[in-house]
Scaffold this motif. Structure first.
Motif, PDB file in Angstrom:
ATOM      1  N   ALA A   1       0.821  -1.206   0.000  1.00  0.00           N
ATOM      2  CA  ALA A   1       0.000   0.000   0.000  1.00  0.00           C
ATOM      3  C   ALA A   1       0.863   1.267   0.000  1.00  0.00           C
ATOM      4  O   ALA A   1       0.615   2.207  -0.762  1.00  0.00           O
ATOM      5  CB  ALA A   1      -0.932   0.001   1.209  1.00  0.00           C
ATOM      6  N   ILE A   2       1.865   1.294   0.853  1.00  0.00           N
ATOM      7  CA  ILE A   2       2.719   2.486   0.948  1.00  0.00           C
ATOM      8  C   ILE A   2       3.516   2.688  -0.332  1.00  0.00           C
ATOM      9  O   ILE A   2       3.618   3.806  -0.854  1.00  0.00           O
ATOM     10  CB  ILE A   2       3.653   2.353   2.166  1.00  0.00           C
ATOM     11  CG1 ILE A   2       2.831   2.378   3.459  1.00  0.00           C
ATOM     12  CG2 ILE A   2       4.687   3.486   2.174  1.00  0.00           C
ATOM     13  CD1 ILE A   2       3.645   2.076   4.705  1.00  0.00           C
ATOM     14  N   VAL A   3       4.056   1.604  -0.865  1.00  0.00           N
ATOM     15  CA  VAL A   3       4.883   1.709  -2.074  1.00  0.00           C
ATOM     16  C   VAL A   3       4.065   2.203  -3.260  1.00  0.00           C
ATOM     17  O   VAL A   3       4.479   3.123  -3.982  1.00  0.00           O
ATOM     18  CB  VAL A   3       5.548   0.354  -2.394  1.00  0.00           C
ATOM     19  CG1 VAL A   3       6.169   0.380  -3.790  1.00  0.00           C
ATOM     20  CG2 VAL A   3       6.602   0.031  -1.359  1.00  0.00           C
ATOM     21  N   VAL A   4       2.895   1.613  -3.491  1.00  0.00           N
ATOM     22  CA  VAL A   4       2.128   2.016  -4.671  1.00  0.00           C
ATOM     23  C   VAL A   4       1.555   3.423  -4.507  1.00  0.00           C
ATOM     24  O   VAL A   4       1.368   4.141  -5.500  1.00  0.00           O
ATOM     25  CB  VAL A   4       1.011   1.009  -5.008  1.00  0.00           C
ATOM     26  CG1 VAL A   4       1.593  -0.333  -5.394  1.00  0.00           C
ATOM     27  CG2 VAL A   4       0.004   0.865  -3.876  1.00  0.00           C
ATOM     28  N   ALA A   5       1.281   3.843  -3.272  1.00  0.00           N
ATOM     29  CA  ALA A   5       0.781   5.199  -3.060  1.00  0.00           C
ATOM     30  C   ALA A   5       1.847   6.233  -3.428  1.00  0.00           C
ATOM     31  O   ALA A   5       1.551   7.246  -4.073  1.00  0.00           O
ATOM     32  CB  ALA A   5       0.339   5.378  -1.613  1.00  0.00           C
TER      33      ALA A   5
ATOM     34  N   ILE B   1       2.940  -2.310  -8.772  1.00  0.00           N
ATOM     35  CA  ILE B   1       1.492  -2.433  -8.974  1.00  0.00           C
ATOM     36  C   ILE B   1       1.102  -3.884  -9.204  1.00  0.00           C
ATOM     37  O   ILE B   1       0.050  -4.340  -8.738  1.00  0.00           O
ATOM     38  CB  ILE B   1       1.048  -1.531 -10.147  1.00  0.00           C
ATOM     39  CG1 ILE B   1       1.241  -0.062  -9.768  1.00  0.00           C
ATOM     40  CG2 ILE B   1      -0.407  -1.802 -10.518  1.00  0.00           C
ATOM     41  CD1 ILE B   1       1.097   0.903 -10.930  1.00  0.00           C
ATOM     42  N   ALA B   2       1.939  -4.632  -9.920  1.00  0.00           N
ATOM     43  CA  ALA B   2       1.655  -6.051 -10.146  1.00  0.00           C
ATOM     44  C   ALA B   2       1.607  -6.809  -8.824  1.00  0.00           C
ATOM     45  O   ALA B   2       0.690  -7.614  -8.585  1.00  0.00           O
ATOM     46  CB  ALA B   2       2.711  -6.657 -11.068  1.00  0.00           C
ATOM     47  N   VAL B   3       2.581  -6.567  -7.962  1.00  0.00           N
ATOM     48  CA  VAL B   3       2.602  -7.237  -6.662  1.00  0.00           C
ATOM     49  C   VAL B   3       1.389  -6.836  -5.834  1.00  0.00           C
ATOM     50  O   VAL B   3       0.715  -7.683  -5.222  1.00  0.00           O
ATOM     51  CB  VAL B   3       3.907  -6.907  -5.909  1.00  0.00           C
ATOM     52  CG1 VAL B   3       3.846  -7.407  -4.470  1.00  0.00           C
ATOM     53  CG2 VAL B   3       5.107  -7.519  -6.630  1.00  0.00           C
ATOM     54  N   ALA B   4       1.074  -5.539  -5.825  1.00  0.00           N
ATOM     55  CA  ALA B   4      -0.081  -5.068  -5.056  1.00  0.00           C
ATOM     56  C   ALA B   4      -1.375  -5.675  -5.568  1.00  0.00           C
ATOM     57  O   ALA B   4      -2.262  -6.040  -4.782  1.00  0.00           O
ATOM     58  CB  ALA B   4      -0.156  -3.546  -5.111  1.00  0.00           C
ATOM     59  N   ALA B   5      -1.509  -5.790  -6.890  1.00  0.00           N
ATOM     60  CA  ALA B   5      -2.728  -6.357  -7.466  1.00  0.00           C
ATOM     61  C   ALA B   5      -2.906  -7.807  -7.047  1.00  0.00           C
ATOM     62  O   ALA B   5      -4.026  -8.244  -6.725  1.00  0.00           O
ATOM     63  CB  ALA B   5      -2.686  -6.245  -8.987  1.00  0.00           C
TER      64      ALA B   5
ATOM     65  N   ALA C   1      -8.309  -2.538  -5.551  1.00  0.00           N
ATOM     66  CA  ALA C   1      -7.690  -2.027  -4.332  1.00  0.00           C
ATOM     67  C   ALA C   1      -6.335  -1.399  -4.659  1.00  0.00           C
ATOM     68  O   ALA C   1      -5.992  -0.332  -4.134  1.00  0.00           O
ATOM     69  CB  ALA C   1      -7.523  -3.142  -3.315  1.00  0.00           C
ATOM     70  N   ALA C   2      -5.567  -2.055  -5.515  1.00  0.00           N
ATOM     71  CA  ALA C   2      -4.280  -1.487  -5.927  1.00  0.00           C
ATOM     72  C   ALA C   2      -4.479  -0.154  -6.632  1.00  0.00           C
ATOM     73  O   ALA C   2      -3.744   0.818  -6.383  1.00  0.00           O
ATOM     74  CB  ALA C   2      -3.548  -2.470  -6.840  1.00  0.00           C
TER      75      ALA C   2
END
Length: 266
Positions: free
Chosen positions: A20-24, A180-184, A191-192
């Motif tokens: 969450a922090i990284v993609v934000a 984003i791939a990891v977050a998805a 959610a990502a």
């Protein structure tokens, strides 16, 4: 809050929090470049890659990352910027993900998880992936940041001074695609996207400098994620819809910008 420290839920909580922090923070740079739709493009393509990986017997995470890297290489070969490229990625990724999910039972399970965001099934592989991308972001983004900001604020500056910009843009695209791939895969496609789009959207209005905008994005994402995780867990609801709803409900925070000062220059 004791649930967060339960061994059963601690691992997925930490994995999701890192993502969450990284993609934000990544979303802040995508917004600066007017490419925030990249979140949906990379997320859908990663989902499609994960589903295809299940079908062919490859690890879903590796297949998702591979699909995202291919997307970055295609975008670099086209030498196009803006959201139109990512719109095509969304269409192709969405179709491939849903069609692929019909082929096998395991592919359908992954397809449903990508839609519902079943974060609680995250395992050690997802945790190590999020920790790795967090470490890579902490190292690479400060090195890329100055050039990324300069390319938007002073277009043509690097080219005029004989410095090629493509290593910076491709490097950032790769970083964003992998994050984003990891977050998805960890928390679901929508959610990502919500964590890429909404914290940066709010931070852009609240912060008076770029460094504060980065800080705001990370803090807002962490807060939205934690509240959503606890809410979904206690109410026995799928994580992704809860996070998207809570993140959307936080939109009025942007109105505080009139009191806290102007957004960072772009």
């Amino acid at each position: 809050m004791d649930l967060l420290f339960d061994p059963l839920f601690r691992l997925p909580f930490v994995a999701g929090l890192m993502a969450a922090i990284v993609v934000a923070i990544t979303g802040l740079y995508l917004r600066l470049r007017a490419e925030w739709l990249a979140a949906l493009g990379f997320a859908h393509l990663a989902g499609a890659g994960g589903v295809v990986g299940v079908i062919i017997g490859a690890p879903p995470l590796a297949a998702a990352l591979g699909a995202s890297v291919i997307a970055v290489l295609v975008k670099g070969a086209l030498q196009r910027s803006g959201n139109d490229v990512y719109a095509w990625l969304i269409l192709f990724g969405w179709a491939a993900m849903l069609i692929g999910a019909t082929f096998t039972h395991h592919a359908k399970i992954l397809g449903d998880a990508l839609v519902d965001g079943q974060l609680y099934f995250a395992a050690s592989a997802e945790l190590w992936a999020t920790l790795s991308i967090a470490a890579a972001t902490a190292i690479a983004l400060p090195l890329l940041s100055r050039s990324l900001l300069r390319s938007e604020l002073f277009p043509g500056h690097d080219r005029t001074n004989g410095r090629p910009l493509w290593p910076v843009t491709v490097g950032f695209d790769l970083l964003a695609a992998v994050a984003i791939a990891v977050a998805a895969l960890v928390m679901g496609v929508m959610a990502a996207f919500a964590l890429v789009f909404i914290p940066a959207w709010i931070a852009f209005a609240l912060a008076g400098s770029w460094r504060l905008a980065v800080l705001w994005s990370g803090l807002i994402a962490a807060a939205l994620y934690t509240v959503s995780y606890v809410t979904a867990l206690l109410a026995d609801l799928p994580f992704a819809p809860v996070l998207v709803a809570i993140a959307a409900a936080a939109a009025p925070l942007r109105l505080l910008s009139k009191r806290l000062g102007p957004r960072p220059a772009s």
